[in-house]
Each structure stands twice: as structure tokens, then as C-alpha cells.
Design an enzyme around this catalytic site. Structure first.
Site, short mmCIF file in Angstrom:
data_model
loop_
_atom_site.label_atom_id
_atom_site.label_comp_id
_atom_site.label_asym_id
_atom_site.label_seq_id
_atom_site.Cartn_x
_atom_site.Cartn_y
_atom_site.Cartn_z
CG ASP A 24 -1.90 -1.12 0.97
OD1 ASP A 24 -1.29 -1.76 0.51
OD2 ASP A 24 -2.75 -1.07 2.24
CE LYS A 129 -3.45 -4.66 1.32
NZ LYS A 129 -3.65 -3.45 1.60
CB CYS A 162 -2.72 -2.72 5.28
SG CYS A 162 -4.26 -1.97 5.15
C1 C5J Z 1 -2.96 0.34 5.48
C2 C5J Z 1 -5.08 1.79 6.54
N1 C5J Z 1 -2.16 -0.10 4.35
N2 C5J Z 1 -4.10 2.23 7.89
N3 C5J Z 1 -4.61 1.25 5.88
O1 C5J Z 1 -2.35 1.22 6.42
O2 C5J Z 1 -5.92 1.41 6.38
#
Ligand code: C5J
Length: 220
Positions: A24, A129, A162
Site C-alpha cells: 500500500d 485488495k 495493513c
Molecule cells: C493501511 C490503513 N494500508 N491504515 N491502511 O494500513 O487504513
């Protein structure tokens, strides 16, 4: 097999069966005007790991080892986003609403793209995802099994959401997981520190943690 200096004890890296997973590193979390910023977070903390993550990607690219990039991304009609997920977060802006970089966490929007310095190359796997974890509703486990991947090296954001969720999912599926600690970050330093301690507790209950320098030294 190559041994990497890691905590809680050395990690056995198996070339040919190891993939890098970059979680991400998308504009929505790293740049101003995105989802993370809309929640009131200091995105500069996350932007600071871009150079280290680029070095890590480069290490894998130079050896032609597999690289997987994930994005937290929902379909434009949000049919893959539970209402409970939409309801939470910043009362001002929710998933699917329009911010400075388009609709938040929606596939195809400018904010959903991976930051320019880490942009995937042709041949690298990009996984959209809908969940925090990378295995939920992605088919990734089947793809990794077909590639005979047994070991995963993790980087990306955020450490406690994530990254940790994906690493725990991977651990439950039998992958040997290593987190590169200076190629992951959180908006909350205490959450990153706690996550690292949780991963390596009790003999590596979730996996291993090492700095990028340990990987670079092993493959110098
Ligand atoms: C991720 C989030 N990528 N913190 N998403 O950690 O909402």
C-alpha cells in the site's frame, strides 16, 4: 539459502522461493490530500521511508526476484467495501468520497496509484485488495503457490494495520515472513514499535524483523 541477521534469530532467505511484498505505498496514504491526510495524520512520516523502500525493491529487481505491490482499493461502486468500513474514520471524508486526489481508496483514482518513486514495472504483480490483509478476496495465495513461493519479505504501510494484518495472514498460511523495519512506517511511532515487538515475541510468533542493511550485507 542465505542467512540474514534478524530478530529474534537469523532468517533463512531462500532465493527462488522468496518474494518481496510492498504493502500500500499509494498516494492515498503517503501524500497530502489523500486518505491518511484526511484522517489528520502526518503523512511525512510515511513519505520518509520511500528511499529505503526503493533500495529494497532495487535489490530484488537486480536479481530478478518476484515483487508484489498491493493497493488498498475498492471497486467504484463500493460493492466490495462493507458498510461498517465506510462508516468508520474521519467524520468529514469517508471511503468513496472525493478528496484532493479523487475518490478515497477507489481503484483507478489518482490517489490510489503507487507513489511515482516506487511505481511497479512491467512483470511485477499488482494486487488490489479490498481488505487490510493481502489474502482476503485477492486470490494471491493461489498465485504464490503456483510460483512456489514459501518465503515473503515485507515492506510498506502502515506497520500496524495493513502490513501486520497481511503478515499474520501469511504466517497462518505457512509462509516464512521477514519484515524490513526501516522500509515500513506508521503514523504512530508507538504502534510501529509495538508491532515489531509482537512479531518477534515468543520465538518469532509471526516472523522475523531486520533492517535493510542486513539484507544488503547478506547479498553484497
Ligand atoms: C493501511 C490503513 N494500508 N491504515 N491502511 O494500513 O487504513
Amino acid at each position: 539459502m542465505t542467512t540474514i541477521a534478524a530478530r529474534p534469530y537469523p532468517y533463512d532467505f531462500v532465493p527462488g522461493h522468496t518474494a518481496l511484498v510492498v504493502i500500500d505505498m499509494q498516494r492515498d496514504f503517503i501524500e497530502k490530500g489523500g486518505f491518511g491526510d484526511s484522517l489528520g495524520n502526518d503523512v511525512a512520516r510515511l513519505e520518509a521511508i520511500v528511499p529505503t523502500t526503493a533500495r529494497l525493491i532495487d535489490l530484488f529487481r537486480k536479481r530478478d526476484w518476484p515483487i508484489i505491490h498491493t493497493r488498498e482499493a475498492h471497486k467504484p461502486d463500493l460493492s466490495d467495501c462493507p458498510p461498517s468500513k465506510i462508516r468508520r474514520g474521519n467524520p468529514g471524508l469517508h471511503i468513496g468520497e472525493t478528496g484532493a486526489m479523487g475518490r478515497l481508496l477507489v481503484a483507478g483514482e489518482p490517489g490510489n496509484q503507487i507513489v511515482a518513486d516506487l511505481a511497479p514495472l512491467d512483470g511485477e504483480i499488482v494486487v488490489d485488495k479490498p481488505g487490510k490483509g493481502m489474502f482476503w478476496a485477492t486470490g494471491l495465495h493461489t498465485r504464490l503457490a503456483a510460483m512456489q513461493i514459501t518465503h515473503l519479505v515485507f515492506a510498506g504501510v502502515t506497520t500496524e494495520v495493513c502490513v501486520q494484518t497481511s503478515m499474520r495472514e501469511a504466517n497462518d498460511r505457512g509462509y516464512e515472513c521477514l519484515l524490513i523495519e526501516d522500509a515500513t512506517e506508521s503514523y504512530f511511532p508507538q504502534f510501529k514499535a509495538a508491532t515489531i515487538e509482537m512479531i518477534i515475541a515468543q520465538g518469532g510468533i509471526v516472523g522475523w524483523v531486520a533492517p535493510l542493511s542486513a539484507l544488503e550485507a547478506a547479498f553484497a
